[in-house]
Motif scaffolding. Structure first.
Motif, PDB file in Angstrom:
ATOM      1  N   GLY A   1       0.793  -1.229   0.000  1.00  0.00           N
ATOM      2  CA  GLY A   1       0.000   0.000   0.000  1.00  0.00           C
ATOM      3  C   GLY A   1       0.819   1.270   0.000  1.00  0.00           C
ATOM      4  O   GLY A   1       0.716   2.084   0.914  1.00  0.00           O
ATOM      5  N   ILE A   2       1.639   1.485  -1.053  1.00  0.00           N
ATOM      6  CA  ILE A   2       2.506   2.669  -1.079  1.00  0.00           C
ATOM      7  C   ILE A   2       1.906   3.830  -1.862  1.00  0.00           C
ATOM      8  O   ILE A   2       2.563   4.846  -2.060  1.00  0.00           O
ATOM      9  N   ASN A   3       0.658   3.694  -2.311  1.00  0.00           N
ATOM     10  CA  ASN A   3       0.091   4.757  -3.142  1.00  0.00           C
ATOM     11  C   ASN A   3      -0.369   5.964  -2.340  1.00  0.00           C
ATOM     12  O   ASN A   3      -0.542   7.056  -2.885  1.00  0.00           O
ATOM     13  N   SER A   4      -0.588   5.804  -1.010  1.00  0.00           N
ATOM     14  CA  SER A   4      -1.056   6.944  -0.209  1.00  0.00           C
ATOM     15  C   SER A   4      -0.730   6.705   1.253  1.00  0.00           C
ATOM     16  O   SER A   4      -0.264   5.634   1.649  1.00  0.00           O
ATOM     17  N   GLY A   5      -0.994   7.740   2.073  1.00  0.00           N
ATOM     18  CA  GLY A   5      -0.886   7.611   3.514  1.00  0.00           C
ATOM     19  C   GLY A   5       0.497   7.259   4.013  1.00  0.00           C
ATOM     20  O   GLY A   5       1.517   7.687   3.458  1.00  0.00           O
ATOM     21  N   PHE A   6       0.538   6.449   5.080  1.00  0.00           N
ATOM     22  CA  PHE A   6       1.810   6.064   5.679  1.00  0.00           C
ATOM     23  C   PHE A   6       2.699   5.336   4.673  1.00  0.00           C
ATOM     24  O   PHE A   6       3.922   5.525   4.659  1.00  0.00           O
ATOM     25  N   GLY A   7       2.107   4.483   3.849  1.00  0.00           N
ATOM     26  CA  GLY A   7       2.902   3.719   2.901  1.00  0.00           C
ATOM     27  C   GLY A   7       3.622   4.611   1.908  1.00  0.00           C
ATOM     28  O   GLY A   7       4.805   4.404   1.602  1.00  0.00           O
ATOM     29  N   ARG A   8       2.922   5.606   1.403  1.00  0.00           N
ATOM     30  CA  ARG A   8       3.525   6.550   0.460  1.00  0.00           C
ATOM     31  C   ARG A   8       4.635   7.345   1.144  1.00  0.00           C
ATOM     32  O   ARG A   8       5.739   7.503   0.598  1.00  0.00           O
TER      33      ARG A   8
ATOM     34  N   ASP B   1      14.368   8.435  -1.077  1.00  0.00           N
ATOM     35  CA  ASP B   1      15.180   9.656  -1.041  1.00  0.00           C
ATOM     36  C   ASP B   1      16.511   9.434  -0.331  1.00  0.00           C
ATOM     37  O   ASP B   1      17.502  10.098  -0.635  1.00  0.00           O
ATOM     38  N   ARG B   2      16.536   8.490   0.592  1.00  0.00           N
ATOM     39  CA  ARG B   2      17.790   8.251   1.315  1.00  0.00           C
ATOM     40  C   ARG B   2      18.651   7.183   0.644  1.00  0.00           C
ATOM     41  O   ARG B   2      19.746   6.876   1.121  1.00  0.00           O
ATOM     42  N   GLY B   3      18.139   6.588  -0.454  1.00  0.00           N
ATOM     43  CA  GLY B   3      18.945   5.649  -1.220  1.00  0.00           C
ATOM     44  C   GLY B   3      18.608   4.189  -1.041  1.00  0.00           C
ATOM     45  O   GLY B   3      19.239   3.320  -1.656  1.00  0.00           O
ATOM     46  N   ASP B   4      17.616   3.868  -0.226  1.00  0.00           N
ATOM     47  CA  ASP B   4      17.192   2.479  -0.071  1.00  0.00           C
ATOM     48  C   ASP B   4      16.400   2.035  -1.299  1.00  0.00           C
ATOM     49  O   ASP B   4      15.910   2.849  -2.084  1.00  0.00           O
ATOM     50  N   ARG B   5      16.266   0.724  -1.449  1.00  0.00           N
ATOM     51  CA  ARG B   5      15.425   0.171  -2.501  1.00  0.00           C
ATOM     52  C   ARG B   5      14.078  -0.201  -1.895  1.00  0.00           C
ATOM     53  O   ARG B   5      14.000  -0.664  -0.758  1.00  0.00           O
ATOM     54  N   VAL B   6      13.009  -0.013  -2.672  1.00  0.00           N
ATOM     55  CA  VAL B   6      11.656  -0.296  -2.197  1.00  0.00           C
ATOM     56  C   VAL B   6      10.940  -1.178  -3.203  1.00  0.00           C
ATOM     57  O   VAL B   6      10.916  -0.878  -4.404  1.00  0.00           O
ATOM     58  N   ALA B   7      10.381  -2.269  -2.706  1.00  0.00           N
ATOM     59  CA  ALA B   7       9.420  -3.074  -3.463  1.00  0.00           C
ATOM     60  C   ALA B   7       8.067  -2.786  -2.849  1.00  0.00           C
ATOM     61  O   ALA B   7       7.813  -3.148  -1.699  1.00  0.00           O
ATOM     62  N   GLY B   8       7.224  -2.093  -3.580  1.00  0.00           N
ATOM     63  CA  GLY B   8       5.944  -1.656  -3.030  1.00  0.00           C
ATOM     64  C   GLY B   8       4.773  -2.189  -3.820  1.00  0.00           C
ATOM     65  O   GLY B   8       4.898  -2.505  -5.001  1.00  0.00           O
ATOM     66  N   THR B   9       3.628  -2.281  -3.132  1.00  0.00           N
ATOM     67  CA  THR B   9       2.419  -2.735  -3.827  1.00  0.00           C
ATOM     68  C   THR B   9       1.391  -1.620  -3.874  1.00  0.00           C
ATOM     69  O   THR B   9       1.333  -0.764  -2.989  1.00  0.00           O
TER      70      THR B   9
ATOM     71  N   ARG C   1      -4.048   0.531  -7.379  1.00  0.00           N
ATOM     72  CA  ARG C   1      -4.393   1.292  -8.584  1.00  0.00           C
ATOM     73  C   ARG C   1      -3.151   1.447  -9.459  1.00  0.00           C
ATOM     74  O   ARG C   1      -2.185   2.116  -9.066  1.00  0.00           O
ATOM     75  N   ALA C   2      -3.176   0.825 -10.619  1.00  0.00           N
ATOM     76  CA  ALA C   2      -2.054   0.924 -11.548  1.00  0.00           C
ATOM     77  C   ALA C   2      -1.801   2.386 -11.894  1.00  0.00           C
ATOM     78  O   ALA C   2      -2.733   3.162 -12.116  1.00  0.00           O
ATOM     79  N   GLY C   3      -0.553   2.776 -11.912  1.00  0.00           N
ATOM     80  CA  GLY C   3      -0.172   4.138 -12.268  1.00  0.00           C
ATOM     81  C   GLY C   3      -0.160   5.112 -11.119  1.00  0.00           C
ATOM     82  O   GLY C   3       0.235   6.277 -11.299  1.00  0.00           O
ATOM     83  N   SER C   4      -0.553   4.694  -9.924  1.00  0.00           N
ATOM     84  CA  SER C   4      -0.677   5.635  -8.804  1.00  0.00           C
ATOM     85  C   SER C   4       0.663   6.078  -8.233  1.00  0.00           C
ATOM     86  O   SER C   4       0.708   7.035  -7.458  1.00  0.00           O
ATOM     87  N   VAL C   5       1.748   5.402  -8.598  1.00  0.00           N
ATOM     88  CA  VAL C   5       3.076   5.840  -8.123  1.00  0.00           C
ATOM     89  C   VAL C   5       4.022   6.053  -9.298  1.00  0.00           C
ATOM     90  O   VAL C   5       5.240   5.937  -9.159  1.00  0.00           O
TER      91      VAL C   5
END
Length: 275
Positions: A10-17, A25-33, A36-40
């Motif tokens: 849930g990275i499209n909004s809220g805490f997940g985003r 921004d700090r250089g880590d890698r993120v695998a997010g779900t 809604r396609a295109g939301s990130v």
């Protein structure tokens, strides 16, 4: 600063985003779900291969494992798995529909359980890692008008607390995050309100009917909260609970004290049932 790979639902909004943005921004890698396609797409354009995105509705329990497996396959190792996807269902227990009950439990409880279960074989194989569950003050303190939300959050609290003891010998840490009110889209967009019944007008449960139109003043800064979550990944051993927000701290400690006050006087009565 340690560079890590994170899996976050849930990275499209809220805490997940917010969490994903800070990590990228700090250089880590993120695998997010996302649901809604295109939301990130903006994050993809900015961070390129740092961000891997999988389409997932966590109520599709069979697909949870497939997406988690794909994320681990793409990255080789994932250090931190964050179960964040969820929403609030408010209304008296009698006001919500059967379908709403099932969807709330499927999203907030079963989705979290399946995410953890899907990640565990990979974390074991790589020799350890961290599971972080975004829970809520509502996982430890109850309020009328949120019984089904509490049912899911209290359920995930029990699951994760037991799981922490099961996987500690395997080098896997577990943390439950207990945020109070935060200025995310939760109040305005992620809350679902049951249709009111006249019988509950004027009762404590009725406060939820004005929640979206007149949300309470919220103290929590999502950016600061997620910064504390990121910092917690460096702590050894993993903190079992991370309380965020003075409102959360006050509500949780009051609820725990009240529970003890109810239980402690029962010592003699409890012992009277021993054989």
């Amino acid at each position: 600063m340690t560079t890590r790979t994170w899996f976050i639902t849930g990275i499209n909004s809220g805490f997940g985003r917010e969490l994903a943005e800070q990590l990228l921004d700090r250089g880590d890698r993120v695998a997010g779900t996302v649901r809604r396609a295109g939301s990130v797409d903006d994050l993809r354009q900015k961070h390129g291969d740092q961000l891997w995105v999988g389409d997932l509705d966590v109520t599709d329990l069979g697909r949870v494992r497939a997406v988690v497996d794909a994320a681990f396959a793409a990255h080789g190792r994932i250090d931190v798995v964050v179960s964040n996807a969820g929403y609030g269902l408010f209304g008296a227990a009698e006001e919500v529909t059967d379908e709403q009950v099932e969807h709330q439990i499927a999203t907030n409880l079963l989705g979290s359980i399946q995410t953890a279960r899907a990640a565990l074989p990979h974390l074991r194989a790589q020799g350890g890692g961290r599971l972080i569950q975004i829970s809520s003050v509502a996982g430890l303190a109850a309020h009328p008008g949120a019984s089904l939300y509490h049912a899911a959050k209290w359920g995930v609290e029990g699951f994760m607390e037991a799981l922490a003891q099961e996987v500690a010998p395997l080098g896997i840490g577990v943390t439950l995050v207990e945020p109070g009110g935060a200025r995310t889209r939760f109040a305005g967009g992620s809350v679902r309100i049951a249709e009111p019944l006249a019988a509950y007008a004027g009762t404590p449960a009725a406060f939820v009917q004005t929640f979206r139109a007149n949300p309470p003043a919220l103290l929590g800064d999502p950016a600061r909260m997620m910064a504390r979550v990121i910092e917690s990944a460096d702590r050894e051993p993993a903190p079992l609970r991370l309380v965020l927000g003075s409102d959360s701290y006050q509500a949780v400690t009051a609820a725990l004290r009240a529970r003890l006050a109810q239980i402690e006087p029962q010592a003699t009565n409890a012992a009277s049932t021993d054989a």
